[in-house]
Design a protein around this motif. Structure first.
Motif, PDB file in Angstrom:
ATOM      1  N   ASP A  86      -7.209  -0.667  -8.562  1.00 59.35           N
ATOM      2  CA  ASP A  86      -8.215  -0.750  -9.613  1.00 59.35           C
ATOM      3  C   ASP A  86      -9.256   0.333  -9.358  1.00 59.35           C
ATOM      4  O   ASP A  86      -9.942   0.318  -8.333  1.00 59.35           O
ATOM      5  CB  ASP A  86      -8.853  -2.130  -9.604  1.00 59.35           C
ATOM      6  N   ALA A  87      -9.380   1.270 -10.284  1.00 62.68           N
ATOM      7  CA  ALA A  87     -10.298   2.405 -10.106  1.00 62.68           C
ATOM      8  C   ALA A  87     -11.740   1.922  -9.921  1.00 62.68           C
ATOM      9  O   ALA A  87     -12.509   2.519  -9.160  1.00 62.68           O
ATOM     10  CB  ALA A  87     -10.201   3.355 -11.288  1.00 62.68           C
ATOM     11  N   TYR A  88     -12.113   0.847 -10.608  1.00 58.63           N
ATOM     12  CA  TYR A  88     -13.493   0.385 -10.539  1.00 58.63           C
ATOM     13  C   TYR A  88     -13.881  -0.002  -9.109  1.00 58.63           C
ATOM     14  O   TYR A  88     -14.929   0.410  -8.603  1.00 58.63           O
ATOM     15  CB  TYR A  88     -13.688  -0.816 -11.474  1.00 58.63           C
ATOM     16  N   PHE A  89     -13.045  -0.767  -8.449  1.00 58.64           N
ATOM     17  CA  PHE A  89     -13.387  -1.221  -7.103  1.00 58.64           C
ATOM     18  C   PHE A  89     -13.304  -0.081  -6.085  1.00 58.64           C
ATOM     19  O   PHE A  89     -14.062  -0.075  -5.112  1.00 58.64           O
ATOM     20  CB  PHE A  89     -12.508  -2.389  -6.697  1.00 58.64           C
ATOM     21  N   ASP A  90     -12.413   0.870  -6.291  1.00 55.17           N
ATOM     22  CA  ASP A  90     -12.404   2.041  -5.423  1.00 55.17           C
ATOM     23  C   ASP A  90     -13.697   2.838  -5.593  1.00 55.17           C
ATOM     24  O   ASP A  90     -14.253   3.369  -4.628  1.00 55.17           O
ATOM     25  CB  ASP A  90     -11.192   2.923  -5.721  1.00 55.17           C
ATOM     26  N   ASN A  91     -14.186   2.929  -6.827  1.00 50.91           N
ATOM     27  CA  ASN A  91     -15.465   3.605  -7.074  1.00 50.91           C
ATOM     28  C   ASN A  91     -16.615   2.856  -6.396  1.00 50.91           C
ATOM     29  O   ASN A  91     -17.520   3.472  -5.823  1.00 50.91           O
ATOM     30  CB  ASN A  91     -15.728   3.708  -8.579  1.00 50.91           C
ATOM     31  N   VAL A  92     -16.585   1.521  -6.478  1.00 52.01           N
ATOM     32  CA  VAL A  92     -17.623   0.713  -5.832  1.00 52.01           C
ATOM     33  C   VAL A  92     -17.668   0.999  -4.338  1.00 52.01           C
ATOM     34  O   VAL A  92     -18.733   1.229  -3.753  1.00 52.01           O
ATOM     35  CB  VAL A  92     -17.374  -0.790  -6.085  1.00 52.01           C
ATOM     36  N   LYS A  93     -16.490   0.988  -3.715  1.00 56.15           N
ATOM     37  CA  LYS A  93     -16.443   1.156  -2.262  1.00 56.15           C
ATOM     38  C   LYS A  93     -16.907   2.548  -1.841  1.00 56.15           C
ATOM     39  O   LYS A  93     -17.634   2.696  -0.851  1.00 56.15           O
ATOM     40  CB  LYS A  93     -15.030   0.876  -1.760  1.00 56.15           C
ATOM     41  N   TYR A  94     -16.498   3.564  -2.599  1.00 54.86           N
ATOM     42  CA  TYR A  94     -16.917   4.922  -2.224  1.00 54.86           C
ATOM     43  C   TYR A  94     -18.431   5.082  -2.364  1.00 54.86           C
ATOM     44  O   TYR A  94     -19.097   5.595  -1.462  1.00 54.86           O
ATOM     45  CB  TYR A  94     -16.199   5.955  -3.087  1.00 54.86           C
ATOM     46  N   LEU A  95     -18.985   4.673  -3.490  1.00 55.36           N
ATOM     47  CA  LEU A  95     -20.426   4.846  -3.703  1.00 55.36           C
ATOM     48  C   LEU A  95     -21.232   4.012  -2.706  1.00 55.36           C
ATOM     49  O   LEU A  95     -22.293   4.448  -2.244  1.00 55.36           O
ATOM     50  CB  LEU A  95     -20.780   4.457  -5.140  1.00 55.36           C
ATOM     51  N   ALA A  96     -20.729   2.842  -2.347  1.00 54.34           N
ATOM     52  CA  ALA A  96     -21.435   2.013  -1.358  1.00 54.34           C
ATOM     53  C   ALA A  96     -21.424   2.670   0.014  1.00 54.34           C
ATOM     54  O   ALA A  96     -22.442   2.661   0.723  1.00 54.34           O
ATOM     55  CB  ALA A  96     -20.807   0.622  -1.298  1.00 54.34           C
ATOM     56  N   ILE A  97     -20.300   3.265   0.400  1.00 51.72           N
ATOM     57  CA  ILE A  97     -20.245   3.891   1.726  1.00 51.72           C
ATOM     58  C   ILE A  97     -21.115   5.136   1.770  1.00 51.72           C
ATOM     59  O   ILE A  97     -21.682   5.477   2.813  1.00 51.72           O
ATOM     60  CB  ILE A  97     -18.788   4.221   2.125  1.00 51.72           C
ATOM     61  N   VAL A  98     -21.272   5.832   0.656  1.00 50.83           N
ATOM     62  CA  VAL A  98     -22.185   6.974   0.613  1.00 50.83           C
ATOM     63  C   VAL A  98     -23.624   6.494   0.839  1.00 50.83           C
ATOM     64  O   VAL A  98     -24.390   7.106   1.594  1.00 50.83           O
ATOM     65  CB  VAL A  98     -22.062   7.728  -0.717  1.00 50.83           C
ATOM     66  N   LEU A  99     -23.991   5.383   0.200  1.00 50.37           N
ATOM     67  CA  LEU A  99     -25.332   4.833   0.401  1.00 50.37           C
ATOM     68  C   LEU A  99     -25.545   4.423   1.853  1.00 50.37           C
ATOM     69  O   LEU A  99     -26.623   4.636   2.422  1.00 50.37           O
ATOM     70  CB  LEU A  99     -25.538   3.625  -0.514  1.00 50.37           C
ATOM     71  N   VAL A 100     -24.519   3.831   2.467  1.00 44.78           N
ATOM     72  CA  VAL A 100     -24.627   3.430   3.868  1.00 44.78           C
ATOM     73  C   VAL A 100     -24.871   4.647   4.754  1.00 44.78           C
ATOM     74  O   VAL A 100     -25.759   4.649   5.619  1.00 44.78           O
ATOM     75  CB  VAL A 100     -23.343   2.690   4.312  1.00 44.78           C
ATOM     76  N   ALA A 101     -24.091   5.705   4.562  1.00 43.30           N
ATOM     77  CA  ALA A 101     -24.217   6.901   5.399  1.00 43.30           C
ATOM     78  C   ALA A 101     -25.567   7.583   5.192  1.00 43.30           C
ATOM     79  O   ALA A 101     -26.207   8.016   6.160  1.00 43.30           O
ATOM     80  CB  ALA A 101     -23.075   7.874   5.086  1.00 43.30           C
ATOM     81  N   VAL A 102     -26.005   7.694   3.952  1.00 43.78           N
ATOM     82  CA  VAL A 102     -27.288   8.353   3.676  1.00 43.78           C
ATOM     83  C   VAL A 102     -28.442   7.548   4.276  1.00 43.78           C
ATOM     84  O   VAL A 102     -29.364   8.111   4.873  1.00 43.78           O
ATOM     85  CB  VAL A 102     -27.467   8.544   2.153  1.00 43.78           C
ATOM     86  N   ALA A 103     -28.384   6.228   4.128  1.00 45.37           N
ATOM     87  CA  ALA A 103     -29.441   5.392   4.703  1.00 45.37           C
ATOM     88  C   ALA A 103     -29.485   5.520   6.227  1.00 45.37           C
ATOM     89  O   ALA A 103     -30.564   5.587   6.823  1.00 45.37           O
ATOM     90  CB  ALA A 103     -29.243   3.940   4.296  1.00 45.37           C
ATOM     91  N   HIS A 104     -28.315   5.573   6.857  1.00 45.43           N
ATOM     92  CA  HIS A 104     -28.290   5.763   8.313  1.00 45.43           C
ATOM     93  C   HIS A 104     -28.870   7.127   8.702  1.00 45.43           C
ATOM     94  O   HIS A 104     -29.520   7.261   9.741  1.00 45.43           O
ATOM     95  CB  HIS A 104     -26.855   5.643   8.835  1.00 45.43           C
ATOM     96  N   ALA A 105     -28.622   8.137   7.875  1.00 41.66           N
ATOM     97  CA  ALA A 105     -29.147   9.468   8.170  1.00 41.66           C
ATOM     98  C   ALA A 105     -30.663   9.527   8.014  1.00 41.66           C
ATOM     99  O   ALA A 105     -31.322  10.370   8.645  1.00 41.66           O
ATOM    100  CB  ALA A 105     -28.488  10.503   7.253  1.00 41.66           C
ATOM    101  N   TRP A 106     -31.227   8.650   7.186  1.00 42.13           N
ATOM    102  CA  TRP A 106     -32.677   8.630   7.005  1.00 42.13           C
ATOM    103  C   TRP A 106     -33.408   8.023   8.199  1.00 42.13           C
ATOM    104  O   TRP A 106     -34.599   8.299   8.398  1.00 42.13           O
ATOM    105  CB  TRP A 106     -33.037   7.817   5.757  1.00 42.13           C
ATOM    106  N   GLU A 107     -32.752   7.173   8.964  1.00 37.09           N
ATOM    107  CA  GLU A 107     -33.440   6.423  10.011  1.00 37.09           C
ATOM    108  C   GLU A 107     -34.218   7.304  10.987  1.00 37.09           C
ATOM    109  O   GLU A 107     -35.363   6.992  11.317  1.00 37.09           O
ATOM    110  CB  GLU A 107     -32.430   5.544  10.766  1.00 37.09           C
ATOM    111  N   PRO A 108     -33.655   8.421  11.471  1.00 39.67           N
ATOM    112  CA  PRO A 108     -34.420   9.211  12.449  1.00 39.67           C
ATOM    113  C   PRO A 108     -35.564  10.022  11.859  1.00 39.67           C
ATOM    114  O   PRO A 108     -36.394  10.544  12.604  1.00 39.67           O
ATOM    115  CB  PRO A 108     -33.361  10.158  13.049  1.00 39.67           C
TER     116      PRO A 108
END
Length: 384
Positions: free
Chosen positions: A52-74
């Motif tokens: 399902d393209a929708y859920f693959d899109n959800v997972k990709y965009l969520a992991i981008v948010l996770v990585a960016v938020a982790h990069a902001w911490e320092p």
């Protein structure tokens, strides 16, 4: 780490049920209605499954948010705006991940096939990457005494440990008459219980539990409702209000409430505030997650194919974030905490996690994230 819903293709019409073909003389050619004996014919292959393209899109965009938020911490300490954006992202990006994980765990039972997939897809990656992160900490950060313990998840690996526990208890949640109130009560009790300890990161496991149980209760029509035009329009003022509130709360609120890794007394707050904050954070996370899911594209996008590799992006990006920190990059280049530097850090994190989700990386890491391990399981396990 997640599996798209099964969309089965239509089976071709069998010869026995086809319309009779017309003959040149105007009649119709009759076809046999009884198929020939097929005693030795192998069983037909199962219909192909489509993601399902929708859920693959959800997972990709969520992991981008996770990585960016982790990069902001320092680099966010000197920027109130970045801290506010960090708080908004942390309110819903992991809850969104967990809700989707629960949604795709609805059919989990203790059958041999499902247990094998749980072991190979969750337990083995946890052991491999918990060990790898601990060794990385030892040698890259010059911390030779850093322990290697499978009972005390470090950094990112807590999610795999939690997912294993949540999924193995799925039959219990499916059997309860009112699972959501039970899960919320457990989360509230955990929020003011300082004696739970760090084993298996149970504080996070229990405080994030309601999101997984919620995912177990969702049906496809619920996601259809989230994607209605009215919901998308309401999501805009919702996120705007969340950012404004987070900007006000940024210097006043402890980040520990977002991590859910400690109880209220451990953060120096009165015990009753744990119950209040648990329920308030659950409500805020649910609203922002609905707003996020409402704006995720339904159709195939250029990044849709990356949704199947989010486990690689999740497990690998931590090495980059920690490695840059161990090398002292953020201490050496203080301008990274300025607006232009924050934009650069965000783009770099998003680009890096995108590359980590690509099919070539997934194939290289298959030995650790999707091992076959046929040698470890009995061939007749499914029958037994």
């Amino acid at each position: 780490m997640f599996h798209a819903p099964n969309v089965f293709q239509r089976d071709p019409i069998s010869p026995a049920t086809r319309e009779p073909e017309p003959r040149p003389d105007g009649g119709r050619t009759t076809t046999a209605t009884a198929p020939a004996p097929v005693a030795n014919k192998p069983p037909a292959a199962e219909p192909a499954k489509r993601r399902d393209a929708y859920f693959d899109n959800v997972k990709y965009l969520a992991i981008v948010l996770v990585a960016v938020a982790h990069a902001w911490e320092p680099v966010m300490d000197g920027s109130r705006t970045t801290r506010a954006l960090y708080m908004v992202a942390y309110t819903f990006h992991m809850p969104a991940f967990i809700i989707v994980s629960g949604y795709f765990s609805r059919s989990f039972d203790l059958s041999a096939k499902k247990v094998k997939r749980l072991v190979t897809g969750v337990a083995v990656p946890y052991v491999v990457f918990e060990t790898a992160y601990s060794l990385f900490k030892r040698y890259a950060d010059d911390s030779p005494d850093h322990p290697i313990s499978l009972l005390d998840p470090w950094y990112l690996t807590w999610f795999l440990c939690a997912l294993f526990i949540w999924r193995i208890t799925t039959p219990l949640w499916q059997a309860l008459r009112h699972p959501m109130p039970v899960a919320l009560v457990i989360a509230v009790l955990a929020s003011f219980s300082p004696t739970i300890g760090d084993d298996l990161d149970l504080q996070r496991v229990l405080q994030f539990l309601p999101f997984f149980v919620l995912g177990l209760q969702l049906k496809p029509e619920h996601f259809q409702l989230m994607r209605r035009r009215e919901v998308r329009l309401l999501a805009l003022p919702l996120f705007a209000g969340a950012i404004v509130f987070a900007y006000w709360a940024a210097p006043r609120m402890q980040l520990g409430w977002f991590y859910r890794s400690n109880s209220a007394p451990e953060m120096g707050a009165p015990w009753w505030s744990g119950a209040v904050m648990t329920l308030a954070m659950f409500g805020c996370a649910l609203l922002l997650t609905i707003g996020f899911l409402a704006w995720v594209p339904r159709r195939r996008m250029w990044f849709t194919v990356l949704g199947s590799g989010t486990i690689c992006g999740y497990l690998l990006h931590g090495f980059l974030i920690k490695g840059v920190g161990y090398a002292g990059v953020f201490d050496r280049y203080t301008w990274l905490a300025e607006p232009a530097g924050l934009v650069l850090v965000s783009l770099a994190a998003a680009a890096a996690v995108t590359l980590m989700c690509t099919p070539p990386v997934r194939r290289v890491l298959r030995f650790a994230t999707e091992p076959d391990m046929h040698w470890a399981f009995r061939r007749d396990a499914a029958r037994l």
